[in-house]
Design a protein around this motif. Structure first.
Motif, PDB file in Angstrom:
ATOM      1  N   GLU A   1       0.824  -1.218   0.000  1.00 27.62           N
ATOM      2  CA  GLU A   1       0.000   0.000   0.000  1.00 27.62           C
ATOM      3  C   GLU A   1       0.855   1.263   0.000  1.00 27.62           C
ATOM      4  O   GLU A   1       0.511   2.259  -0.657  1.00 27.62           O
ATOM      5  CB  GLU A   1      -0.929  -0.013   1.219  1.00 27.62           C
ATOM      6  CG  GLU A   1      -1.950  -1.128   1.223  1.00 27.62           C
ATOM      7  CD  GLU A   1      -1.407  -2.479   1.690  1.00 27.62           C
ATOM      8  OE1 GLU A   1      -2.159  -3.470   1.620  1.00 27.62           O
ATOM      9  OE2 GLU A   1      -0.233  -2.549   2.137  1.00 27.62           O
TER      10      GLU A   1
ATOM     11  N   ALA B   1       2.451   1.648  -3.556  1.00 25.39           N
ATOM     12  CA  ALA B   1       1.451   2.124  -4.515  1.00 25.39           C
ATOM     13  C   ALA B   1       1.124   3.593  -4.303  1.00 25.39           C
ATOM     14  O   ALA B   1       0.987   4.362  -5.271  1.00 25.39           O
ATOM     15  CB  ALA B   1       0.182   1.273  -4.404  1.00 25.39           C
TER      16      ALA B   1
ATOM     17  N   GLU C   1       1.424   6.435  -7.119  1.00 26.15           N
ATOM     18  CA  GLU C   1       0.181   7.073  -7.554  1.00 26.15           C
ATOM     19  C   GLU C   1       0.265   8.592  -7.447  1.00 26.15           C
ATOM     20  O   GLU C   1      -0.340   9.319  -8.240  1.00 26.15           O
ATOM     21  CB  GLU C   1      -0.990   6.542  -6.725  1.00 26.15           C
ATOM     22  CG  GLU C   1      -2.349   7.091  -7.113  1.00 26.15           C
ATOM     23  CD  GLU C   1      -2.792   6.693  -8.514  1.00 26.15           C
ATOM     24  OE1 GLU C   1      -3.685   7.376  -9.061  1.00 26.15           O
ATOM     25  OE2 GLU C   1      -2.250   5.709  -9.072  1.00 26.15           O
TER      26      GLU C   1
ATOM     27  N   GLU D   1       2.024 -12.196  -6.778  1.00 22.98           N
ATOM     28  CA  GLU D   1       0.706 -11.734  -6.332  1.00 22.98           C
ATOM     29  C   GLU D   1       0.785 -10.330  -5.740  1.00 22.98           C
ATOM     30  O   GLU D   1      -0.126  -9.514  -5.935  1.00 22.98           O
ATOM     31  CB  GLU D   1       0.150 -12.714  -5.292  1.00 22.98           C
ATOM     32  CG  GLU D   1      -0.152 -14.093  -5.856  1.00 22.98           C
ATOM     33  CD  GLU D   1      -0.497 -15.094  -4.769  1.00 22.98           C
ATOM     34  OE1 GLU D   1      -0.513 -14.701  -3.579  1.00 22.98           O
ATOM     35  OE2 GLU D   1      -0.740 -16.266  -5.108  1.00 22.98           O
TER      36      GLU D   1
ATOM     37  N   ARG E   1       1.022  -7.768  -8.502  1.00 21.31           N
ATOM     38  CA  ARG E   1      -0.296  -7.619  -9.134  1.00 21.31           C
ATOM     39  C   ARG E   1      -1.253  -6.851  -8.229  1.00 21.31           C
ATOM     40  O   ARG E   1      -2.082  -6.070  -8.721  1.00 21.31           O
ATOM     41  CB  ARG E   1      -0.852  -8.997  -9.493  1.00 21.31           C
ATOM     42  CG  ARG E   1      -0.071  -9.666 -10.630  1.00 21.31           C
ATOM     43  CD  ARG E   1      -0.597 -11.047 -10.975  1.00 21.31           C
ATOM     44  NE  ARG E   1       0.147 -11.609 -12.092  1.00 21.31           N
ATOM     45  CZ  ARG E   1      -0.071 -12.817 -12.607  1.00 21.31           C
ATOM     46  NH1 ARG E   1      -1.019 -13.589 -12.108  1.00 21.31           N
ATOM     47  NH2 ARG E   1       0.660 -13.251 -13.627  1.00 21.31           N
ATOM     48  N   TYR E   2      -1.137  -7.054  -6.930  1.00 24.07           N
ATOM     49  CA  TYR E   2      -1.965  -6.299  -5.984  1.00 24.07           C
ATOM     50  C   TYR E   2      -1.635  -4.811  -6.057  1.00 24.07           C
ATOM     51  O   TYR E   2      -2.541  -3.965  -6.108  1.00 24.07           O
ATOM     52  CB  TYR E   2      -1.754  -6.844  -4.578  1.00 24.07           C
ATOM     53  CG  TYR E   2      -2.373  -6.001  -3.486  1.00 24.07           C
ATOM     54  CD1 TYR E   2      -3.705  -5.584  -3.552  1.00 24.07           C
ATOM     55  CD2 TYR E   2      -1.620  -5.618  -2.377  1.00 24.07           C
ATOM     56  CE1 TYR E   2      -4.268  -4.810  -2.547  1.00 24.07           C
ATOM     57  CE2 TYR E   2      -2.173  -4.849  -1.369  1.00 24.07           C
ATOM     58  CZ  TYR E   2      -3.493  -4.443  -1.464  1.00 24.07           C
ATOM     59  OH  TYR E   2      -4.049  -3.660  -0.474  1.00 24.07           O
TER      60      TYR E   2
ATOM     61  N   LYS F   1      -0.597  -3.221  -8.515  1.00 21.25           N
ATOM     62  CA  LYS F   1      -1.118  -2.699  -9.786  1.00 21.25           C
ATOM     63  C   LYS F   1      -2.634  -2.513  -9.772  1.00 21.25           C
ATOM     64  O   LYS F   1      -3.172  -1.853 -10.660  1.00 21.25           O
ATOM     65  CB  LYS F   1      -0.683  -3.607 -10.933  1.00 21.25           C
ATOM     66  CG  LYS F   1       0.811  -3.520 -11.200  1.00 21.25           C
ATOM     67  CD  LYS F   1       1.176  -4.158 -12.521  1.00 21.25           C
ATOM     68  CE  LYS F   1       2.613  -3.788 -12.893  1.00 21.25           C
ATOM     69  NZ  LYS F   1       2.964  -4.233 -14.253  1.00 21.25           N
ATOM     70  N   THR F   2      -3.309  -3.087  -8.773  1.00 20.63           N
ATOM     71  CA  THR F   2      -4.735  -2.769  -8.621  1.00 20.63           C
ATOM     72  C   THR F   2      -4.915  -1.433  -7.910  1.00 20.63           C
ATOM     73  O   THR F   2      -5.999  -0.845  -7.950  1.00 20.63           O
ATOM     74  CB  THR F   2      -5.474  -3.862  -7.811  1.00 20.63           C
ATOM     75  OG1 THR F   2      -5.018  -3.853  -6.446  1.00 20.63           O
ATOM     76  CG2 THR F   2      -5.254  -5.241  -8.419  1.00 20.63           C
ATOM     77  N   LEU F   3      -3.844  -0.957  -7.265  1.00 20.79           N
ATOM     78  CA  LEU F   3      -3.895   0.298  -6.526  1.00 20.79           C
ATOM     79  C   LEU F   3      -3.351   1.476  -7.321  1.00 20.79           C
ATOM     80  O   LEU F   3      -3.678   2.633  -7.025  1.00 20.79           O
ATOM     81  CB  LEU F   3      -3.096   0.161  -5.223  1.00 20.79           C
ATOM     82  CG  LEU F   3      -3.519  -0.968  -4.284  1.00 20.79           C
ATOM     83  CD1 LEU F   3      -2.576  -1.060  -3.086  1.00 20.79           C
ATOM     84  CD2 LEU F   3      -4.959  -0.783  -3.813  1.00 20.79           C
ATOM     85  N   THR F   4      -2.514   1.216  -8.310  1.00 23.07           N
ATOM     86  CA  THR F   4      -1.959   2.275  -9.160  1.00 23.07           C
ATOM     87  C   THR F   4      -1.543   1.693 -10.500  1.00 23.07           C
ATOM     88  O   THR F   4      -1.131   0.532 -10.589  1.00 23.07           O
ATOM     89  CB  THR F   4      -0.741   2.946  -8.497  1.00 23.07           C
ATOM     90  OG1 THR F   4      -0.298   4.027  -9.325  1.00 23.07           O
ATOM     91  CG2 THR F   4       0.404   1.966  -8.295  1.00 23.07           C
ATOM     92  N   ASP F   5      -1.670   2.516 -11.531  1.00 27.03           N
ATOM     93  CA  ASP F   5      -1.167   2.095 -12.852  1.00 27.03           C
ATOM     94  C   ASP F   5       0.118   2.846 -13.201  1.00 27.03           C
ATOM     95  O   ASP F   5       0.581   2.799 -14.340  1.00 27.03           O
ATOM     96  CB  ASP F   5      -2.229   2.317 -13.935  1.00 27.03           C
ATOM     97  CG  ASP F   5      -2.654   3.784 -14.067  1.00 27.03           C
ATOM     98  OD1 ASP F   5      -2.154   4.638 -13.286  1.00 27.03           O
ATOM     99  OD2 ASP F   5      -3.489   4.086 -14.941  1.00 27.03           O
TER     100      ASP F   5
ATOM    101  N   GLU G   1       6.219  -9.191 -14.746  1.00 23.72           N
ATOM    102  CA  GLU G   1       5.033  -8.458 -14.302  1.00 23.72           C
ATOM    103  C   GLU G   1       5.065  -6.982 -14.678  1.00 23.72           C
ATOM    104  O   GLU G   1       4.238  -6.194 -14.229  1.00 23.72           O
ATOM    105  CB  GLU G   1       4.861  -8.615 -12.794  1.00 23.72           C
ATOM    106  CG  GLU G   1       4.527 -10.040 -12.350  1.00 23.72           C
ATOM    107  CD  GLU G   1       3.233 -10.564 -12.970  1.00 23.72           C
ATOM    108  OE1 GLU G   1       2.271  -9.771 -13.086  1.00 23.72           O
ATOM    109  OE2 GLU G   1       3.185 -11.745 -13.336  1.00 23.72           O
TER     110      GLU G   1
END
Length: 329
Positions: free
Chosen positions: A30, A33, A37, A59, A62-63, A65-69, A99
């Motif tokens: 967190e 990210a 971000e 994993e 990938r997590y 990347k769900t919080l920031t691109d 990844e």
């Protein structure tokens, strides 16, 4: 160019020349990210990701990347004395590349193999250095930039001031990142004005809402001043910057007689470093997660002097960026 547009931001594709440095045990997904971000770049510390925060590496990436691109980075510690560790790190670097990670910070040993792997994917490698001879070796290996670790850094600090390091490395023709002593906007601007292409901060990001370190750790940072940072040999056998707590005062900061002897012995050195590494993995993890009830070693740099509150990581980066823009206006 504005203060925020540097060779580093152009290479890595970010907006603010600010790295949230890899920290064991404090680099949770967190936090990484949130830094990315907000326009800087967060760096994955793989052992922290897996051993402290319980994410398998793939994993965990990938997590994030769900919080920031936005771009994220990866810390590759090159420890050639352990073949098992080296093979694992090579595998972790491969996973990161698969990844989509394209910015890597190497440290400790020769970064040749890191550069070879990362450049094959079109990525960028910076290397931690504390003086010119290490910088020249890293450049021979093909790195793209240098993390200049000064005497105000947390963890394994260098011996030279930011200005001394810049004067020593400034003619090498690659981007330089100032690592150590940056805890406030004025120190950020000061580093950019000095000629650095960016800064790396660690301690400042421990005192954030996203960081999962224990509140005792964060409060220790808020309460500490630069004079409260001491170097201890008890963690890894070489000096590491920590906050002077009652526990640190009680046990002292020097390695014992037998440990010192072993560290100087060709074969004993490997044994002693392995012992210290395993011991510190658990001790730092427990202190970070359990706080002052445990035998606490709180790693921190002299930037504690500029840290007075716990706040979101993104707010820090946006505030630093705004101050740099205002300074340039």
């Amino acid at each position: 160019m504005s203060k925020l547009q540097t060779r580093f931001t152009e290479q890595v594709g970010i907006e603010v020349p600010l790295i949230c440095g890899a920290m064991y045990p404090c680099s949770n997904p967190e936090l990484i990210a949130a830094a990315s971000e907000a326009g800087g770049i967060g760096i994955i510390q793989p052992i922290s990701m897996m051993f402290v925060h319980d994410h398998k590496l793939r994993e965990g990436i990938r997590y994030i990347k769900t919080l920031t691109d936005k771009p994220i980075g990866f810390n590759a510690l090159v420890e050639a004395s352990s073949e098992i560790y080296m093979n694992r790190m090579k595998n972790w670097v491969d996973i990161a590349l698969e990844e989509g990670v394209r910015f890597f910070i190497s440290a400790l040993g020769a970064p040749d193999w890191v550069v070879e792997k990362v450049h094959a994917y079109g990525g960028i490698v910076y290397h931690d250095v504390t003086e010119r001879k290490y910088a020249e070796r890293a450049l021979e290996a093909g790195v793209d930039g240098l993390i200049s670790v000064n005497n105000r850094a947390g963890g394994h600090a260098g011996k030279k001031s930011p200005q001394e390091l810049y004067d020593e490395l400034g003619d090498l023709g690659v981007p330089l990142i100032c690592a150590g002593g940056i805890g406030s906007e004025d120190k950020f601007i000061e580093a950019l004005d000095m000629g650095f292409d960016g800064v790396q901060m660690g301690t400042r990001f421990i005192a954030t809402t996203e960081c999962q370190a224990h509140d005792d750790y964060k409060q220790a940072i808020l309460e500490a001043d630069a004079r409260d940072i001491v170097l201890t040999e008890k963690i890894s056998g070489v000096p590491v910057a920590v906050i002077k707590t009652p526990y640190v005062e009680k046990v002292g900061t020097k390695a014992g007689f037998i440990a010192k002897k072993l560290l100087k012995h060709p074969k004993g050195k490997h044994l002693m470093r392995t012992y210290y590494s395993l011991k510190s993995l658990f001790q730092l993890k427990n202190a970070s997660l359990q706080g002052m009830n445990y035998k606490d070693y709180f790693q921190a740099g002299r930037s504690v002097a500029g840290i007075d509150r716990i706040e979101p990581a993104g707010d820090i980066i946006r505030r630093f960026a705004a101050a740099a823009r205002e300074e340039a206006a």
